[in-house]
Each structure stands twice: as C-alpha cells, then as structure tokens.
Design a protein around this motif. Structure first.
Motif, PDB file in Angstrom:
ATOM      1  N   THR A  92       5.198  40.179  25.922  1.00 44.30           N
ATOM      2  CA  THR A  92       5.020  38.938  26.843  1.00 44.30           C
ATOM      3  C   THR A  92       6.456  38.549  25.984  1.00 44.30           C
ATOM      4  OG1 THR A  92       2.834  39.428  27.937  1.00 44.30           O
ATOM      5  CG2 THR A  92       3.619  36.725  27.835  1.00 44.30           C
ATOM      6  N   GLY A  93       6.011  38.622  24.635  1.00 41.00           N
ATOM      7  CA  GLY A  93       7.078  37.915  23.863  1.00 41.00           C
ATOM      8  C   GLY A  93       8.318  37.984  23.918  1.00 41.00           C
ATOM      9  N   LEU A  94       8.496  39.457  23.791  1.00 38.89           N
ATOM     10  CA  LEU A  94       9.997  40.178  24.285  1.00 38.89           C
ATOM     11  C   LEU A  94      10.689  39.506  25.775  1.00 38.89           C
ATOM     12  CD1 LEU A  94       9.282  43.747  22.403  1.00 38.89           C
ATOM     13  CD2 LEU A  94      10.990  41.661  21.804  1.00 38.89           C
ATOM     14  N   MET A  95       9.577  39.515  26.513  1.00 35.78           N
ATOM     15  CA  MET A  95       9.972  39.257  27.753  1.00 35.78           C
ATOM     16  C   MET A  95      10.280  37.915  28.350  1.00 35.78           C
ATOM     17  SD  MET A  95       8.212  42.095  30.609  1.00 35.78           S
ATOM     18  CE  MET A  95       6.436  41.140  30.076  1.00 35.78           C
ATOM     19  N   SER A  96       9.847  36.948  27.126  1.00 32.39           N
ATOM     20  CA  SER A  96       9.977  35.858  27.773  1.00 32.39           C
ATOM     21  C   SER A  96      11.440  35.048  27.251  1.00 32.39           C
ATOM     22  CB  SER A  96       8.845  35.091  27.034  1.00 32.39           C
ATOM     23  OG  SER A  96       9.539  35.005  25.183  1.00 32.39           O
TER      24      SER A  96
ATOM     25  N   VAL B 241       9.143  35.845  16.013  1.00 34.69           N
ATOM     26  CA  VAL B 241       8.287  36.543  16.301  1.00 34.69           C
ATOM     27  C   VAL B 241       7.192  34.470  16.675  1.00 34.69           C
ATOM     28  CG1 VAL B 241       5.369  36.047  15.011  1.00 34.69           C
ATOM     29  CG2 VAL B 241       7.138  38.333  15.197  1.00 34.69           C
ATOM     30  N   GLU B 242       8.067  34.230  14.988  1.00 33.67           N
ATOM     31  CA  GLU B 242       7.428  32.325  15.475  1.00 33.67           C
ATOM     32  C   GLU B 242       8.234  31.685  16.809  1.00 33.67           C
ATOM     33  OE1 GLU B 242       8.638  28.814  13.084  1.00 33.67           O
ATOM     34  OE2 GLU B 242       9.190  30.138  11.908  1.00 33.67           O
ATOM     35  N   PRO B 243       9.376  31.928  17.501  1.00 31.53           N
ATOM     36  CA  PRO B 243       9.877  31.372  19.411  1.00 31.53           C
ATOM     37  C   PRO B 243       9.087  32.058  20.023  1.00 31.53           C
ATOM     38  CG  PRO B 243      12.321  32.105  17.544  1.00 31.53           C
ATOM     39  CD  PRO B 243      10.260  32.892  17.217  1.00 31.53           C
ATOM     40  N   MET B 244       8.453  32.767  19.465  1.00 30.79           N
ATOM     41  CA  MET B 244       7.462  33.947  20.806  1.00 30.79           C
ATOM     42  C   MET B 244       6.314  32.858  20.661  1.00 30.79           C
ATOM     43  SD  MET B 244       8.714  38.439  21.161  1.00 30.79           S
ATOM     44  CE  MET B 244       7.772  37.879  19.828  1.00 30.79           C
ATOM     45  N   ALA B 245       6.246  32.920  19.542  1.00 28.41           N
ATOM     46  CA  ALA B 245       4.721  32.443  19.223  1.00 28.41           C
ATOM     47  C   ALA B 245       4.605  31.150  20.012  1.00 28.41           C
ATOM     48  CB  ALA B 245       4.376  32.597  17.721  1.00 28.41           C
TER      49      ALA B 245
ATOM     50  N   HIS C 199       2.802  38.406  14.119  1.00 31.89           N
ATOM     51  CA  HIS C 199       3.134  38.885  12.762  1.00 31.89           C
ATOM     52  C   HIS C 199       1.922  40.223  12.495  1.00 31.89           C
ATOM     53  CE1 HIS C 199       3.856  39.623   8.316  1.00 31.89           C
ATOM     54  NE2 HIS C 199       5.338  39.350   8.828  1.00 31.89           N
ATOM     55  N   HIS C 200       0.803  39.864  12.292  1.00 35.37           N
ATOM     56  CA  HIS C 200       0.508  40.995  12.569  1.00 35.37           C
ATOM     57  C   HIS C 200       0.124  42.846  13.427  1.00 35.37           C
ATOM     58  CE1 HIS C 200      -3.192  42.667  10.485  1.00 35.37           C
ATOM     59  NE2 HIS C 200      -3.630  43.177  11.150  1.00 35.37           N
ATOM     60  N   PHE C 201       0.642  41.864  13.837  1.00 41.48           N
ATOM     61  CA  PHE C 201       0.759  43.260  15.081  1.00 41.48           C
ATOM     62  C   PHE C 201       1.869  44.078  14.999  1.00 41.48           C
ATOM     63  CE2 PHE C 201       2.617  44.933  18.161  1.00 41.48           C
ATOM     64  CZ  PHE C 201       1.765  46.083  19.193  1.00 41.48           C
ATOM     65  N   VAL C 202       2.639  43.679  14.333  1.00 44.73           N
ATOM     66  CA  VAL C 202       3.895  43.675  14.401  1.00 44.73           C
ATOM     67  C   VAL C 202       4.016  44.688  12.721  1.00 44.73           C
ATOM     68  CG1 VAL C 202       6.773  43.303  14.008  1.00 44.73           C
ATOM     69  CG2 VAL C 202       5.536  42.552  15.621  1.00 44.73           C
ATOM     70  N   ALA C 203       3.166  44.203  11.662  1.00 46.91           N
ATOM     71  CA  ALA C 203       3.713  44.176  10.650  1.00 46.91           C
ATOM     72  C   ALA C 203       2.680  45.371  10.714  1.00 46.91           C
ATOM     73  CB  ALA C 203       3.124  43.671   9.342  1.00 46.91           C
ATOM     74  N   GLN C 204       1.200  45.937  10.730  1.00 44.16           N
ATOM     75  CA  GLN C 204       0.695  46.412  11.086  1.00 44.16           C
ATOM     76  C   GLN C 204       0.275  47.883  11.978  1.00 44.16           C
ATOM     77  OE1 GLN C 204      -1.494  46.827   8.128  1.00 44.16           O
ATOM     78  NE2 GLN C 204      -0.055  44.543   7.598  1.00 44.16           N
ATOM     79  N   THR C 205       1.460  47.057  13.341  1.00 40.19           N
ATOM     80  CA  THR C 205       1.350  48.645  14.413  1.00 40.19           C
ATOM     81  C   THR C 205       2.384  49.102  14.216  1.00 40.19           C
ATOM     82  OG1 THR C 205      -0.655  47.376  16.122  1.00 40.19           O
ATOM     83  CG2 THR C 205       0.570  48.151  16.948  1.00 40.19           C
ATOM     84  N   LEU C 206       3.477  48.869  14.154  1.00 38.82           N
ATOM     85  CA  LEU C 206       4.402  48.959  14.804  1.00 38.82           C
ATOM     86  C   LEU C 206       5.746  49.841  13.492  1.00 38.82           C
ATOM     87  CD1 LEU C 206       5.954  45.971  16.987  1.00 38.82           C
ATOM     88  CD2 LEU C 206       4.524  48.778  17.622  1.00 38.82           C
TER      89      LEU C 206
END
Length: 72
Positions: free
Chosen positions: A32-36, A43-47, A63-70
C-alpha cells in the motif's frame, strides 16, 4: 471494482510465498505504501502517509517487515 479484486488475488498469491500469516499484514502495508502518491518511497514517509497518528509504530512495523521478510 475489478481492479480491487485483481489486487486482492495478487496479494493472496504473494502471501502464499511468505509462509507465516503474521507477515501478510506487513506485505499489505508495504505494498500500500509503495502504491501511495509519495515522491519518496522509503519506510518513514510511507508510515506517515498511511497512519499519521501512529507514525512511529507504523514505521517500526514496516521496517521490521522489510528487514526480516524481504532480505534473505
């Protein structure tokens, strides 16, 4: 309406590859943040855009999602 259904199918397909169901919300938030309509897709502006009243916790979650999942 059809675009939303297609997006939901796509999200379901991507979620299958994540394994843990707790990662699905992170995927949805990050996507959703990427499509905004933001110039900076970090991450910060998306949040701040997605949850202006809870920027810190949303930032941490994304940040946790990006760091741990991707990242392998």
């Amino acid at each position: 309406m059809e675009d939303l259904q297609e997006f939901e199918r796509y999200m379901a397909h991507l979620s299958e590859g994540l394994g843990h169901s707790d990662r699905h919300a992170g995927l949805r938030g990050y996507t959703t943040g990427l499509m905004s309509p933001l110039q900076r897709k970090s991450v910060e502006p998306m949040a701040a855009h997605m949850d202006p009243l809870n920027v810190r916790s949303r930032h941490q979650s994304l940040h946790h999602f990006v760091a741990q999942t991707l990242v392998p």
